[in-house]
Every structure is written in C-alpha cells, then in structure tokens.
Design a protein around this motif. Structure first.
Motif, PDB file in Angstrom:
ATOM      1  N   THR A  12     -36.818 -20.582 -17.398  1.00  0.00           N
ATOM      2  CA  THR A  12     -36.892 -21.803 -16.598  1.00  0.00           C
ATOM      3  C   THR A  12     -38.328 -22.080 -16.187  1.00  0.00           C
ATOM      4  OG1 THR A  12     -34.646 -21.485 -15.772  1.00  0.00           O
ATOM      5  CG2 THR A  12     -36.075 -22.916 -14.482  1.00  0.00           C
ATOM      6  N   ARG A  13     -39.025 -21.056 -15.707  1.00  0.00           N
ATOM      7  CA  ARG A  13     -40.425 -21.216 -15.324  1.00  0.00           C
ATOM      8  C   ARG A  13     -41.277 -21.601 -16.529  1.00  0.00           C
ATOM      9  NH1 ARG A  13     -42.017 -15.840 -12.465  1.00  0.00           N
ATOM     10  NH2 ARG A  13     -44.080 -16.756 -12.694  1.00  0.00           N
ATOM     11  N   ALA A  15     -40.335 -23.293 -19.181  1.00  0.00           N
ATOM     12  CA  ALA A  15     -40.066 -24.703 -19.503  1.00  0.00           C
ATOM     13  C   ALA A  15     -40.779 -25.629 -18.523  1.00  0.00           C
ATOM     14  CB  ALA A  15     -38.563 -24.963 -19.491  1.00  0.00           C
ATOM     15  N   ARG A  16     -40.807 -25.258 -17.253  1.00  0.00           N
ATOM     16  CA  ARG A  16     -41.505 -26.083 -16.261  1.00  0.00           C
ATOM     17  C   ARG A  16     -43.005 -26.121 -16.538  1.00  0.00           C
ATOM     18  NH1 ARG A  16     -38.295 -23.875 -11.032  1.00  0.00           N
ATOM     19  NH2 ARG A  16     -36.397 -25.098 -11.340  1.00  0.00           N
ATOM     20  N   ASP A  18     -44.342 -25.814 -19.439  1.00  0.00           N
ATOM     21  CA  ASP A  18     -44.485 -26.656 -20.624  1.00  0.00           C
ATOM     22  C   ASP A  18     -44.548 -28.135 -20.210  1.00  0.00           C
ATOM     23  OD1 ASP A  18     -44.806 -26.614 -23.398  1.00  0.00           O
ATOM     24  OD2 ASP A  18     -42.693 -27.049 -23.740  1.00  0.00           O
ATOM     25  N   ASP A  19     -43.692 -28.516 -19.273  1.00  0.00           N
ATOM     26  CA  ASP A  19     -43.702 -29.896 -18.770  1.00  0.00           C
ATOM     27  C   ASP A  19     -45.020 -30.210 -18.063  1.00  0.00           C
ATOM     28  OD1 ASP A  19     -41.138 -30.263 -19.734  1.00  0.00           O
ATOM     29  OD2 ASP A  19     -40.175 -29.916 -17.795  1.00  0.00           O
ATOM     30  N   ARG A  20     -45.504 -29.277 -17.255  1.00  0.00           N
ATOM     31  CA  ARG A  20     -46.757 -29.504 -16.536  1.00  0.00           C
ATOM     32  C   ARG A  20     -47.931 -29.605 -17.502  1.00  0.00           C
ATOM     33  NH1 ARG A  20     -47.367 -25.200 -11.972  1.00  0.00           N
ATOM     34  NH2 ARG A  20     -49.297 -26.371 -11.652  1.00  0.00           N
ATOM     35  N   ASP A  23     -47.727 -33.035 -19.099  1.00  0.00           N
ATOM     36  CA  ASP A  23     -48.169 -34.071 -18.157  1.00  0.00           C
ATOM     37  C   ASP A  23     -49.685 -34.068 -17.986  1.00  0.00           C
ATOM     38  OD1 ASP A  23     -45.559 -34.872 -17.789  1.00  0.00           O
ATOM     39  OD2 ASP A  23     -45.309 -33.774 -15.900  1.00  0.00           O
ATOM     40  N   LYS A  42     -48.166 -19.567 -19.139  1.00  0.00           N
ATOM     41  CA  LYS A  42     -47.040 -19.750 -20.060  1.00  0.00           C
ATOM     42  C   LYS A  42     -46.984 -18.601 -21.074  1.00  0.00           C
ATOM     43  CE  LYS A  42     -45.266 -22.986 -23.455  1.00  0.00           C
ATOM     44  NZ  LYS A  42     -45.527 -24.170 -24.236  1.00  0.00           N
TER      45      LYS A  42
END
Length: 56
Positions: A12-13, A15-16, A18-20, A23, A42
């Motif tokens: 979960t961390r 994936a977050r 990856d999103d950051r 962005d 990551k």
C-alpha cells in the motif's frame, strides 16, 4: 500471517509513493531532490517486500 499483513502494508505504501512520484513528475518544474527521495523510498520498500515474501 504476520508477514502477509506487513507485506500488504508495504505494498500500500509502495503504491502511494508511486502516485506521489507520478504527481511530482507531472508538475511543470518537478523537484528532482523530491523525486529522488521518493524513488529511493519506493525501492527500499520493494526490497523489503521481496525479502519478506521469501521468508513467508
């Protein structure tokens, strides 16, 4: 069971992060230091996930 919960939390961390990273990279002038820090974190998480997957 403990390993599975830890691995799921790490995924979960991961994936977050990856999103950051996505962005930050989309910004008009991405901060390269921030990107490097996020990518290193990551990678560290990925390595821990792999290490725990072998154990569990």
């Amino acid at each position: 069971m403990l390993y599975e919960a830890r691995i799921n939390s790490l995924k979960t961390r991961h994936a977050r992060l990856d999103d950051r990273i996505f962005d930050e990279d989309r910004r008009p002038m991405p901060d390269q230091r921030v990107l490097m820090r996020l990518k290193l974190e990551k990678l560290r998480l990925k390595e821990e996930i792999e290490r725990l997957s072998v154990r569990g």
